[in-house]
Design a protein around this motif. Sequence first.
Motif, short mmCIF file in Angstrom:
data_model
loop_
_atom_site.label_atom_id
_atom_site.label_comp_id
_atom_site.label_asym_id
_atom_site.label_seq_id
_atom_site.Cartn_x
_atom_site.Cartn_y
_atom_site.Cartn_z
N CYS A 99 0.78 -1.28 -0.01
CA CYS A 99 -0.16 -0.09 -0.15
C CYS A 99 0.98 1.39 0.15
CB CYS A 99 -0.84 -0.02 1.30
SG CYS A 99 -1.85 -1.41 1.37
N TRP A 106 -6.27 8.65 3.24
CA TRP A 106 -7.13 7.45 3.40
C TRP A 106 -8.03 7.54 2.05
CZ3 TRP A 106 -7.97 9.54 9.19
CH2 TRP A 106 -6.85 9.19 9.76
N CYS A 115 -5.55 -3.06 0.63
CA CYS A 115 -5.29 -1.58 1.21
C CYS A 115 -6.35 -0.87 1.50
CB CYS A 115 -4.56 -1.14 -0.33
SG CYS A 115 -3.14 -1.53 -0.61
N ARG A 119 -6.21 0.73 5.38
CA ARG A 119 -6.41 2.19 5.22
C ARG A 119 -7.65 2.54 6.05
NH1 ARG A 119 -1.88 5.01 4.37
NH2 ARG A 119 -1.20 4.52 2.29
#
Length: 161
Positions: A99, A106, A115, A119
Amino acid sequence: MPVISRIVSMGLRACELGFAGVIAGIVGSQLHDHRSGDGMPLARFIYIEIVAGISLLLALLWLLPFAAGFAHWPVDIFLSFAWFAAFGLLVEWIGGSTCSGDTFSWSQIGIHSFCGRYRASEAFSFLSAIFWLLSALVGLWFIHREGRKRTTVVAPAGEGA
């Protein structure tokens, strides 16, 4: 005024409960998907899952009307620090993952991928830490204000020193 502080406290507890539930679900899913591997990332996820479980339990208990006291602010501070540690573990781990992006980038939260889930757990752990800290500050403010009310003594009119 105590009514306002109780409403704010219950709102914060409801958000803490929701954040902990989201994190427990996301990290539980990551633990389920991460059946084989070395101990380091798995240990991080287990720590975060334990903090989420404790947060779920305490937020649920303290959300009940009879348990709405403000004397448990030290536990709120402790859980805030635990959530900041969890956030730090997630941020530190991102360097070794696929990521990419900044810590507070975000934008991938809505994407249904590793990912995106990662996040989201990072974002909600940060928000949970902030909300637990806010709960501690509300508790400290309420205890300080009530203590000041009890220690202030007003002499009756007409009595001199």
